[in-house]
Design a protein around this motif. Sequence first.
Motif, mmCIF file in Angstrom:
data_model
loop_
_atom_site.group_PDB
_atom_site.id
_atom_site.type_symbol
_atom_site.label_atom_id
_atom_site.label_comp_id
_atom_site.label_asym_id
_atom_site.label_seq_id
_atom_site.Cartn_x
_atom_site.Cartn_y
_atom_site.Cartn_z
ATOM 1 N N THR A 124 0.987 -1.101 0.063
ATOM 2 C CA THR A 124 0.042 -0.078 0.041
ATOM 3 C C THR A 124 0.934 1.320 -0.136
ATOM 4 N N PHE A 125 2.106 1.021 -0.197
ATOM 5 C CA PHE A 125 2.948 2.453 -0.110
ATOM 6 C C PHE A 125 2.681 3.191 -1.258
ATOM 7 N N MET A 126 2.454 2.899 -2.451
ATOM 8 C CA MET A 126 2.125 3.794 -3.214
ATOM 9 C C MET A 126 0.740 4.639 -3.289
ATOM 10 N N ALA A 127 -0.151 3.902 -2.701
ATOM 11 C CA ALA A 127 -1.333 4.301 -2.207
ATOM 12 C C ALA A 127 -1.478 5.322 -0.967
ATOM 13 N N ASP A 128 -0.541 4.991 -0.097
ATOM 14 C CA ASP A 128 -0.351 5.947 1.206
ATOM 15 C C ASP A 128 0.213 7.042 0.977
ATOM 16 N N ASN A 129 1.306 7.018 -0.186
ATOM 17 C CA ASN A 129 2.144 8.084 -0.715
ATOM 18 C C ASN A 129 2.141 8.499 -2.146
ATOM 19 N N PRO A 130 0.822 9.016 -2.532
ATOM 20 C CA PRO A 130 0.689 9.264 -4.050
ATOM 21 C C PRO A 130 1.802 10.405 -4.496
ATOM 22 N N TRP A 131 2.063 11.387 -3.588
ATOM 23 C CA TRP A 131 2.991 12.277 -4.182
ATOM 24 C C TRP A 131 4.297 11.557 -4.859
ATOM 25 N N VAL A 132 4.624 10.321 -4.326
ATOM 26 C CA VAL A 132 5.930 9.665 -5.091
ATOM 27 C C VAL A 132 5.443 9.261 -6.389
ATOM 28 N N GLY A 133 4.299 8.825 -6.556
ATOM 29 C CA GLY A 133 3.854 8.471 -8.075
ATOM 30 C C GLY A 133 3.698 9.620 -8.974
ATOM 31 N N VAL A 134 3.331 10.687 -8.499
ATOM 32 C CA VAL A 134 3.004 12.165 -9.171
ATOM 33 C C VAL A 134 4.449 12.379 -9.643
ATOM 34 N N ILE A 135 5.614 12.413 -8.684
ATOM 35 C CA ILE A 135 6.701 12.986 -8.923
ATOM 36 C C ILE A 135 7.588 11.822 -10.109
ATOM 37 N N LEU A 136 7.354 10.585 -9.690
ATOM 38 C CA LEU A 136 8.128 9.712 -10.773
ATOM 39 C C LEU A 136 7.492 9.720 -11.871
ATOM 40 N N GLY A 137 6.261 10.007 -12.086
ATOM 41 C CA GLY A 137 5.477 9.976 -13.395
ATOM 42 C C GLY A 137 5.777 11.249 -14.100
ATOM 43 N N ILE A 138 5.714 12.371 -13.508
ATOM 44 C CA ILE A 138 6.258 13.479 -14.078
ATOM 45 C C ILE A 138 7.672 13.357 -14.500
ATOM 46 N N ILE A 139 8.548 12.812 -13.966
ATOM 47 C CA ILE A 139 10.194 12.777 -14.365
ATOM 48 C C ILE A 139 10.256 11.842 -15.519
ATOM 49 N N THR A 140 9.613 10.641 -15.514
ATOM 50 C CA THR A 140 9.465 9.847 -16.474
ATOM 51 C C THR A 140 9.218 10.099 -17.853
ATOM 52 N N ALA A 141 7.566 10.891 -17.582
ATOM 53 C CA ALA A 141 6.993 11.536 -18.892
ATOM 54 C C ALA A 141 7.995 12.801 -19.567
ATOM 55 N N GLY A 142 8.481 13.358 -18.454
ATOM 56 C CA GLY A 142 9.424 14.496 -18.876
ATOM 57 C C GLY A 142 10.792 13.977 -19.610
ATOM 58 N N ILE A 143 11.250 12.987 -19.291
ATOM 59 C CA ILE A 143 12.330 12.556 -19.879
ATOM 60 C C ILE A 143 12.109 12.294 -21.346
ATOM 61 N N VAL A 144 11.065 11.442 -21.509
ATOM 62 C CA VAL A 144 10.605 10.911 -22.839
ATOM 63 C C VAL A 144 9.976 12.091 -23.673
ATOM 64 N N HIS A 145 9.461 13.092 -23.121
ATOM 65 C CA HIS A 145 8.703 14.057 -23.966
ATOM 66 C C HIS A 145 10.197 14.907 -24.392
ATOM 67 N N THR A 146 11.027 15.257 -23.604
ATOM 68 C CA THR A 146 12.289 15.807 -24.152
ATOM 69 C C THR A 146 13.056 15.360 -25.153
ATOM 70 N N GLY A 147 13.269 13.892 -25.089
ATOM 71 C CA GLY A 147 13.686 13.195 -26.216
ATOM 72 C C GLY A 147 12.751 13.438 -27.393
#
Length: 203
Positions: free
Chosen positions: A103-126
């Motif tokens: 339940t870590f990701m459910a209890d800490n949604p901000w972690v998913g938000v940050i990881l998603g932003i970084i991942t999408a940002g890297i691909v978008h930059t490429g």
Amino acid sequence: MLAALTGAGLSAAAGLNAYIPFILVALIARFTDVINLPHQYAWIESWWAIGIAAVLLLSEVVLDKVAVVDSINDAVGTFVRPATGGLIFAATTAAEDFEKGSTFMADNPWVGVILGIITAGIVHTGKAVSRPVVNAGTGGLGAPVVSTAEDGAAITLSLVAIFLPVLVIFLLLLLLWGLFALWRRGYNRRRRRDELMADAGYS
């Protein structure tokens, strides 16, 4: 682990096209039991959210296939794609279907938000960096071809992330290699063209 892979794959797909993973997650959550979104993200599968995303997807598909216009579209996507990646990462990793007892990701949604932003940002930059190089190297003719390939990659990556998340790492590496190869090929073609023009001007 599977939840993180699902989120990473979907957010990477959002880096190519923000609306493809969003719509796929929304439709699968609405019509199947494969994804059961938590109540705070239930609005994603609402008809109004699906309808708006569908209209935006149509405009994205059209605009991204026109040289020069695609770069303007990418500039707008600098904000939209990472934001969507963060949202989708957080929503799907919080879904009980992908938690597998954690339940870590459910209890800490901000972690998913940050990881998603970084991942999408890297691909978008490429994507954003390679497209002008491809357009310059092909006289704009490569835009619709590359854009169609990116849309196909976003669909494939999204479906694999949902149904076969163990393959996400392999696809992400392949995607990064493809973006780099695309940029390098376009750069080399543009450099050869510039050299030919310089030689013609010199003679």
